[in-house]
Scaffold this motif. Structure first.
Motif, mmCIF file in Angstrom:
data_model
loop_
_atom_site.group_PDB
_atom_site.id
_atom_site.type_symbol
_atom_site.label_atom_id
_atom_site.label_comp_id
_atom_site.label_asym_id
_atom_site.label_seq_id
_atom_site.Cartn_x
_atom_site.Cartn_y
_atom_site.Cartn_z
ATOM 1 N N GLU A 1 0.818 -1.224 0.000
ATOM 2 C CA GLU A 1 0.000 0.000 0.000
ATOM 3 C C GLU A 1 0.849 1.270 0.000
ATOM 4 O O GLU A 1 0.308 2.372 0.002
ATOM 5 N N ILE A 2 2.155 1.080 -0.001
ATOM 6 C CA ILE A 2 3.045 2.213 0.306
ATOM 7 C C ILE A 2 2.962 3.379 -0.691
ATOM 8 O O ILE A 2 3.154 4.529 -0.323
ATOM 9 N N THR A 3 2.642 3.085 -1.946
ATOM 10 C CA THR A 3 2.561 4.169 -2.933
ATOM 11 C C THR A 3 1.125 4.681 -3.088
ATOM 12 O O THR A 3 0.870 5.633 -3.808
ATOM 13 N N ARG A 4 0.163 4.061 -2.420
ATOM 14 C CA ARG A 4 -1.243 4.428 -2.607
ATOM 15 C C ARG A 4 -1.862 5.033 -1.364
ATOM 16 O O ARG A 4 -2.875 5.708 -1.418
ATOM 17 N N ASP A 5 -1.232 4.765 -0.229
ATOM 18 C CA ASP A 5 -1.913 5.008 1.031
ATOM 19 C C ASP A 5 -0.963 5.728 1.983
ATOM 20 O O ASP A 5 0.072 5.183 2.358
ATOM 21 N N ARG A 6 -1.315 6.978 2.359
ATOM 22 C CA ARG A 6 -0.426 7.766 3.224
ATOM 23 C C ARG A 6 -0.152 7.097 4.566
ATOM 24 O O ARG A 6 1.008 7.063 4.994
ATOM 25 N N PRO A 7 -1.152 6.551 5.245
ATOM 26 C CA PRO A 7 -0.858 5.896 6.532
ATOM 27 C C PRO A 7 0.194 4.789 6.404
ATOM 28 O O PRO A 7 1.098 4.695 7.236
ATOM 29 N N SER A 8 0.107 3.976 5.355
ATOM 30 C CA SER A 8 1.100 2.906 5.181
ATOM 31 C C SER A 8 2.495 3.489 5.010
ATOM 32 O O SER A 8 3.464 2.980 5.569
ATOM 33 N N HIS B 1 3.562 6.307 6.181
ATOM 34 C CA HIS B 1 4.014 6.811 7.488
ATOM 35 C C HIS B 1 4.431 5.685 8.416
ATOM 36 O O HIS B 1 5.396 5.824 9.170
ATOM 37 N N ILE B 2 3.711 4.577 8.364
ATOM 38 C CA ILE B 2 4.055 3.443 9.226
ATOM 39 C C ILE B 2 5.435 2.899 8.849
ATOM 40 O O ILE B 2 6.290 2.676 9.706
ATOM 41 N N VAL B 3 5.674 2.729 7.548
ATOM 42 C CA VAL B 3 6.972 2.214 7.098
ATOM 43 C C VAL B 3 8.084 3.183 7.481
ATOM 44 O O VAL B 3 9.150 2.776 7.954
ATOM 45 N N LYS B 4 7.803 4.478 7.301
ATOM 46 C CA LYS B 4 8.779 5.507 7.658
ATOM 47 C C LYS B 4 9.132 5.422 9.151
ATOM 48 O O LYS B 4 10.302 5.502 9.534
ATOM 49 N N ALA B 5 8.117 5.233 9.969
ATOM 50 C CA ALA B 5 8.326 5.133 11.422
ATOM 51 C C ALA B 5 9.097 3.869 11.793
ATOM 52 O O ALA B 5 9.968 3.896 12.663
ATOM 53 N N ILE B 6 8.797 2.763 11.118
ATOM 54 C CA ILE B 6 9.520 1.503 11.387
ATOM 55 C C ILE B 6 11.003 1.688 11.041
ATOM 56 O O ILE B 6 11.881 1.267 11.792
ATOM 57 N N ILE B 7 11.270 2.345 9.906
ATOM 58 C CA ILE B 7 12.659 2.558 9.483
ATOM 59 C C ILE B 7 13.401 3.431 10.502
ATOM 60 O O ILE B 7 14.529 3.117 10.900
#
Ligand code: C2E
Ligand code: CA
Ligand code: CA
Ligand code: CA
Length: 275
Positions: free
Chosen positions: A204-211, A213-219
């Motif tokens: 969902e990373i290119t379609r969905d802002r929450p996803s 942000h979640i990946v960004k936070a995990i990184i």
């Protein structure tokens, strides 16, 4: 009506009986397959997203039965766990995977999925070391993928098994990160090296802002804890570009290669030497 009610009850119990019968058939077939050495292992490349060069390969179990057809590991692994087959199945799979890894260049590691059931079994450390010792694979070339459910089940035993394997040089990845019961606190308690971001976020990373942000936070979290991040299930160049932009350097997914037989791994490694 009474009749209909009766019919429903009957249908319901027939379903359960059918279900149990099927599980028992599956169990017997799986036991035979383990003994006959018919469960196979495929390998999916884990790549450096900047270059596409594989840094390691994840072993994924495959089982084809003449009568049942292809049975998904999502079905037979849980069954093996429930019916007490997982220990012998793991021995067989790890042996095959480690043998294949022996012919790879030394800088490519083998990533192997360890069942949650085995993380509460004190014999696990010895069995894993015995299998790779017998094959001759250095512990530093083995990575084990564990899940949070496993780590949560019996923290003291699980931590002990993980610590001992880690001390031997085996690297530990937390699989499917972000799904299930996450406990961020546990990240500092276990000897963890890597975190695998679940495909649910990546897709969902290119379609969905929450996803995103979640990946960004995990990184960011993993950077702070000195953990390597691996993104799972990358299928498009857009997803790969977004992950790189967010600072994720490693990943796997159909974009780079589907799970493949050992022979194809060697071809892929040869080809990647010219990238
Ligand atoms: P997993 O460890 O999260 O493995 C990733 C799954 O995603 C694999 O499914 C893989 O084939 C699939 N996959 C990889 N890249 C992509 C992609 O780009 N798109 C999509 N749609 N899927 C992708 P598979 O092989 O069916 O395995 C399912 C699960 O079964 C695994 O999830 C793992 O939990 C378990 N499993 C498989 N082999 C073993 C094994 O040898 N031992 C244990 N304990 N579990 C295993
Ligand atoms: Ca995995
Ligand atoms: Ca996973
Ligand atoms: Ca999974």
């Amino acid at each position: 009506s009474k009749r209909r009610g009766h019919g429903q009850v009957t249908l319901y119990s027939v379903d359960i009986a059918e279900e149990m019968k099927r599980a028992t058939q599956l169990e017997q077939a799986l036991r035979r397959a383990v003994i006959a050495d018919e469960v196979d292992v495929l390998f999916q490349p884990i790549v450096d997203l900047r270059t596409g060069v594989p840094i390691g390969f994840e072993a994924l179990a495959r089982w084809y039965d003449d009568e049942l057809g292809q049975v998904s590991p999502a079905t037979f692994i849980p069954l093996a766990e429930e019916r007490g087959i997982i220990v012998s199945l793991t021995d067989v799979l790890l042996k095959k995977a480690a043998r294949a890894a022996l012919s790879w260049p030394h800088d490519k590691y083998l990533s192997f999925n360890l069942s949650s059931v085995q993380l509460v079994d004190p014999a696990t450390h010895g069995r894993i070391m015995a299998v790779i010792g017998e094959v001759g694979l250095e512990p530093a070339r083995l990575g084990l993928e564990i899940t949070e459910t496993a780590v949560m089940a019996d923290a003291a035993i699980a931590n002990n098994i993980i610590d001992r394997l880690h001390a031997e040089g085996v690297s530990i990845s937390l699989d499917d990160f972000g799904t299930g019961q996450s406990s961020l606190g546990r990240l500092r308690e276990i000897s963890l090296d890597k975190v695998k971001v679940d495909r649910a976020f990546v897709s969902e990373i290119t379609r969905d802002r929450p996803s995103e942000h979640i990946v960004k936070a995990i990184i960011a979290l993993c950077d702070g804890l000195d953990l390597e991040v691996i993104a799972e299930g990358i299928e498009t160049v857009e997803q790969a570009a977004k992950l790189l932009q967010l600072g994720c350097v490693f990943g796997q997914g159909y974009l780079y290669g589907k799970p493949m037989p050992a022979g194809d791994v060697e071809d892929l490694i040869r080809a990647s030497e010219h990238y």
